[in-house]
Enzyme design. Sequence first.
Site, PDB file in Angstrom:
ATOM      1  N   SER A  31       0.775  -1.267  -0.183  1.00 48.79           N
ATOM      2  CA  SER A  31       0.040   0.243   0.091  1.00 48.79           C
ATOM      3  C   SER A  31       0.972   1.356  -0.123  1.00 48.79           C
ATOM      4  O   SER A  31       1.508   1.467  -1.069  1.00 48.79           O
ATOM      5  CB  SER A  31      -0.889  -0.219   1.092  1.00 48.79           C
ATOM      6  OG  SER A  31      -1.994   0.981   1.048  1.00 48.79           O
ATOM      7  N   ASP A  75      -2.200   6.316  -3.363  1.00 43.60           N
ATOM      8  CA  ASP A  75      -1.254   5.573  -2.730  1.00 43.60           C
ATOM      9  C   ASP A  75      -0.683   4.409  -3.710  1.00 43.60           C
ATOM     10  O   ASP A  75      -1.374   4.285  -4.846  1.00 43.60           O
ATOM     11  CB  ASP A  75      -1.576   5.008  -1.492  1.00 43.60           C
ATOM     12  CG  ASP A  75      -2.633   3.909  -1.506  1.00 43.60           C
ATOM     13  OD1 ASP A  75      -3.250   3.861  -2.563  1.00 43.60           O
ATOM     14  OD2 ASP A  75      -2.893   3.042  -0.469  1.00 43.60           O
ATOM     15  N   ASP A 124      -0.935   1.222  -4.125  1.00 42.62           N
ATOM     16  CA  ASP A 124      -2.009   0.280  -4.782  1.00 42.62           C
ATOM     17  C   ASP A 124      -3.273   0.918  -5.032  1.00 42.62           C
ATOM     18  O   ASP A 124      -4.213   0.291  -5.483  1.00 42.62           O
ATOM     19  CB  ASP A 124      -2.119  -1.039  -3.847  1.00 42.62           C
ATOM     20  CG  ASP A 124      -2.882  -0.676  -2.697  1.00 42.62           C
ATOM     21  OD1 ASP A 124      -2.815   0.350  -2.177  1.00 42.62           O
ATOM     22  OD2 ASP A 124      -3.396  -1.767  -1.970  1.00 42.62           O
ATOM     23  N   ASP A 142      -5.750   2.004  -3.566  1.00 42.23           N
ATOM     24  CA  ASP A 142      -7.038   1.866  -2.872  1.00 42.23           C
ATOM     25  C   ASP A 142      -7.604   2.972  -2.090  1.00 42.23           C
ATOM     26  O   ASP A 142      -8.771   2.724  -1.633  1.00 42.23           O
ATOM     27  CB  ASP A 142      -7.027   0.517  -2.021  1.00 42.23           C
ATOM     28  CG  ASP A 142      -6.152   0.636  -1.051  1.00 42.23           C
ATOM     29  OD1 ASP A 142      -5.395   1.530  -0.809  1.00 42.23           O
ATOM     30  OD2 ASP A 142      -6.315  -0.238  -0.092  1.00 42.23           O
TER      31      ASP A 142
END
Length: 443
Positions: free
Chosen positions: A96, A235, A237, A239
Amino acid sequence: MSLKFGTDGVRGVAFEELTTDLVYGLGRAAARVLGAGEAFHVGRDTRESGPALQAALAAGLAAEGARIVDLGVIPTPGVAFVCAARNAPGAVLSASHNPYQDNGVKFFARGGVKLTDDVEQRIEDQMRELAPHGDGPANATPQVRDEGAVAEYERQLLGSLEGRRLDGLSVVLDCAHGAASTIAPRVFADAGARVTVMANAPTGTNINDGCGSTHPEALQAEVVRVGADVGLAFDGDADRVLAVDAAGELVDGDHILAVCALDRRERSRLVGDTLVVTVMANLGLRIAMEQHDVNVVETAVGDRYILEAMASGGWTLGGEQSGHIVFRDLATTGDGMLTGLQLLDVVARSGRPLADLASVMTRLPQVMINVRGVDCGRLDDTPSIWAMVDKETIGLGSNGRVLLRKSGTEPIVRVMVEAATEPQAHEVAERIASLVQEELALG
């Protein structure tokens, strides 16, 4: 590294804590719990450790009879979408917003939903039964590449606009040199926005490095420099997302929730007139929602708990201050690009600048102190601490609150105080933190 699920999967320093041996064993355990004969859809972000750790995970899954579908570099919510569309389990290799040296594994059960505490515990139990588990087969595990998954995910994102367009809006996208680097510019351009892109050249070692949602300063400056209407910072990834208004001011997850909740309520799209947030949501959000007759349901920290509450209540909007926003009628998990599209859609339909929309909520000063090296286990049974919390809470009145939380992984008590002014918040937080340090000192 002894395996322990955190609030969002398993994470550690790649090849030191999160070794290929551990990830191989994790793959075997996950296959046993989530379905040994299933086709696991696996993606990753742009970290240099991703391919090797994905290979180890695939080997572990395959050792228990699972088939592997390789989705390549794709945002975490993209993996969730594909799992939902295929009614299959899946996983993503990502840490992340962490630096590139870290990596992690997040799993989705069939249908693209995050794992419950019970399922994670069963995987941990299987890991203990399997240890020592070895590094897996020497030969590469066959993985079928799904070349159409990314395009299908992009169509789903654009479809969330229900035929509407973002023509006339200009947006700067900070892709954090992560999984959104290729996809986000294409999606927002296809939606009609004029797009300026930054931090979209991943090298494997620059993900989240001075960019993205944890470092939005460069985006704030770029929005002002190019005269854009909005900036969006993802960010690693993708999400989560934070926004920036035309003046370069940060619009965090609480403000995004406020804007989207009121827009949906006006259009009769906010089920139960209810918004789901964590205990860390700013008091200003709660006050704004109360003023507009929106109910607020509170959960523990972590978007997984947001999702569980939304599912149990049938509610459709929830999220965190960090920018994890869930539109449950549109996706099974938080999605930064989906959130960005929904936010820009409100701007486009209303004809109002983002700063004007976000002004519905006034953020109260929030101070957090981490009290380290204390015996967290004694927190609940120390009356003097809770007596002070009650006293300080009364003193703050309706424009303040106190929240104490134990860390789940470290000997830390987190003291959070919101108040009408920043000095007041600091004073109260420091008084409580000093007492926590005194009463719970180790040794």
